[in-house]
Design a protein around this motif. Structure first.
Motif, mmCIF file in Angstrom:
data_model
loop_
_atom_site.group_PDB
_atom_site.id
_atom_site.type_symbol
_atom_site.label_atom_id
_atom_site.label_comp_id
_atom_site.label_asym_id
_atom_site.label_seq_id
_atom_site.Cartn_x
_atom_site.Cartn_y
_atom_site.Cartn_z
ATOM 1 N N THR A 42 23.400 16.476 -27.141
ATOM 2 C CA THR A 42 23.392 15.035 -26.879
ATOM 3 C C THR A 42 22.315 14.311 -27.682
ATOM 4 O O THR A 42 22.161 13.097 -27.560
ATOM 5 C CB THR A 42 23.159 14.760 -25.386
ATOM 6 N N GLY A 44 22.054 14.019 -31.033
ATOM 7 C CA GLY A 44 22.454 13.498 -32.327
ATOM 8 C C GLY A 44 22.373 14.536 -33.426
ATOM 9 O O GLY A 44 21.774 15.614 -33.262
ATOM 10 N N ALA A 45 22.965 14.218 -34.565
ATOM 11 C CA ALA A 45 23.091 15.172 -35.665
ATOM 12 C C ALA A 45 21.741 15.629 -36.207
ATOM 13 O O ALA A 45 21.549 16.809 -36.533
ATOM 14 C CB ALA A 45 23.934 14.568 -36.783
ATOM 15 N N GLU A 46 20.791 14.719 -36.335
ATOM 16 C CA GLU A 46 19.492 15.097 -36.889
ATOM 17 C C GLU A 46 18.800 16.123 -36.000
ATOM 18 O O GLU A 46 18.172 17.062 -36.488
ATOM 19 C CB GLU A 46 18.609 13.856 -37.076
ATOM 20 N N SER A 84 35.261 16.129 -39.335
ATOM 21 C CA SER A 84 35.769 15.632 -38.060
ATOM 22 C C SER A 84 35.190 16.496 -36.957
ATOM 23 O O SER A 84 34.894 17.678 -37.167
ATOM 24 C CB SER A 84 37.303 15.699 -38.028
ATOM 25 N N ASP A 87 33.485 15.019 -29.312
ATOM 26 C CA ASP A 87 32.206 14.516 -28.815
ATOM 27 C C ASP A 87 31.390 15.585 -28.098
ATOM 28 O O ASP A 87 30.407 15.268 -27.425
ATOM 29 C CB ASP A 87 32.423 13.305 -27.899
ATOM 30 N N ARG A 90 27.257 15.197 -30.009
ATOM 31 C CA ARG A 90 27.243 13.760 -30.244
ATOM 32 C C ARG A 90 26.905 13.426 -31.702
ATOM 33 O O ARG A 90 25.937 13.951 -32.254
ATOM 34 C CB ARG A 90 26.214 13.096 -29.321
ATOM 35 N N GLY A 91 27.737 12.588 -32.319
ATOM 36 C CA GLY A 91 27.476 12.123 -33.672
ATOM 37 C C GLY A 91 27.627 13.177 -34.749
ATOM 38 O O GLY A 91 27.133 12.997 -35.867
ATOM 39 N N TRP A 92 28.351 14.254 -34.469
ATOM 40 C CA TRP A 92 28.441 15.365 -35.411
ATOM 41 C C TRP A 92 29.365 15.062 -36.596
ATOM 42 O O TRP A 92 29.129 15.494 -37.716
ATOM 43 C CB TRP A 92 28.904 16.617 -34.671
ATOM 44 N N GLY A 94 30.878 13.607 -39.800
ATOM 45 C CA GLY A 94 30.258 12.956 -40.947
ATOM 46 C C GLY A 94 28.917 13.527 -41.354
ATOM 47 O O GLY A 94 28.333 13.090 -42.362
ATOM 48 N N THR A 95 28.423 14.519 -40.632
ATOM 49 C CA THR A 95 27.112 15.098 -40.940
ATOM 50 C C THR A 95 27.145 15.886 -42.247
ATOM 51 O O THR A 95 28.056 16.687 -42.477
ATOM 52 C CB THR A 95 26.657 16.027 -39.800
#
Length: 315
Positions: A42, A44-46, A84, A87, A90-92, A94-95
């Motif tokens: 949860t 985020g990608a970073e 693709s 959820d 979260r935000g995965w 496009g990473t």
């Protein structure tokens, strides 16, 4: 894809929705060091990339130059990008997975979908014309398909995402991908836990709690587990009829809850099979719990390596 030192050990990372597994893998395929940590799903990608880099540092030794990462989501190995994702993380979607890890670790990085990487270790045992169905049932339901000795990636890298096949048992239930009625909505670990609550079971924090209650005779727990297992078995049996596989593998944390799940899946699977396939049975992965990290490490021998000095991402 040149200049690969196949004698040096490699770091293999397996990223799932719940857990990150890391391993140092020797040139002979032996796991030398292991490490696990929770996935900050949860955050985020970073945060996920930072956690992957930290896991790699826990197992890395001097002389390591390559890292393979087997990750949840639809992964493009050439661009090193998550094209693709649901959820679950979260935000995965496009990473820049390969670039982000190369910049954080200074290693050359290869990446692919987690289940496809694990399945490659099974495919290698089947010979040059093997056909394989590999399902991973855990936080989500992932999969991989190989035909004629070749792992299928498909348009956009989407081949093998078995969790998003329609399932009658999941009719009307929302899936993590945004659609409804997909297998993942009834067969994944969180989905079974949620269905247990819908049936009237006491609140449960995770699937293992539901499994423990089923072992004590809780009828709602038993019904939720067997329904999820039957749904998975039916989908896999139908897919087996379409592909005629030499092997069907069912991996992941959900089958690990025990015989109640495994027996229900096997029975449903067998009931779907056409006569020429009647002897076929689902099997656990031959690589055991190390299958995904071993597959991740093997990616560095076959897929493009993303160099930390040319990714365009600041180190």
């Amino acid at each position: 894809m040149t200049g690969r030192d196949t004698r040096a050990p490699v770091v293999g990372l397996d990223l799932g929705g719940t857990k990150i597994a890391a391993a140092l893998v020797g040139a002979d395929g032996t796991v030398l060091v292991r490490h696990t940590r929770p996935t900050p799903a949860t955050g985020g990608a970073e945060a996920v990339l930072d956690a992957l880099a930290e896991a790699a540092r826990e197992v890395r030794v001097p002389g390591v130059t390559r890292l393979g990462v087997a990750a949840a989501g639809v992964i493009d190995p050439v661009s090193g990008t998550v094209t693709s994702a649901t959820d679950t993380i979260r935000g995965w979607a496009g990473t820049a997975l390969a670039a982000g890890l190369a910049a954080r670790t200074g290693l050359r990085v290869a990446c692919d979908n987690d289940v496809r990487a694990a399945a490659a270790t099974e495919l290698a045992d089947l010979g040059g014309d093997g056909t394989l169905i590999y399902a991973a049932v855990g936080t989500g339901v992932g999969g991989a398909v190989a035909a004629g000795g070749r792992m299928l990636q498909g348009a956009g890298g989407v081949a093998g995402h078995l969790g998003h096949l329609p399932s009658p048992e999941a009719d009307g239930l929302p899936c993590t991908c945004g659609a409804t009625g997909h297998l993942e909505a009834i067969a994944a670990g969180p989905a079974i836990t949620a269905h247990y609550a819908r049936l009237g079971g006491e609140p449960a924090d995770r699937l293992q709690t539901v499994a423990a209650r089923a072992a004590l005779g809780d009828p709602h727990a038993t019904a939720a587990i067997t329904l999820g297992a039957r749904a998975a078995g039916r989908v896999l049996g139908g897919l087996a009829n379409a592909l005629g596989p030499h092997r069907v593998v069912v991996a992941g944390g959900v089958p690990g809850i025990g015989a109640l799940y495994q027996d229900a899946l096997r029975t449903a699977f067998t009931a779907e099979l056409m006569p020429p396939l009647r002897a076929l049975r689902p099997t656990p992965p031959r690589g055991g719990t190390d299958a995904a990290v071993l597959g991740a490490a093997a990616l560095t021998r076959t897929l493009p390596l993303h160099d930390p000095h040319t990714t365009g991402v600041p180190r």
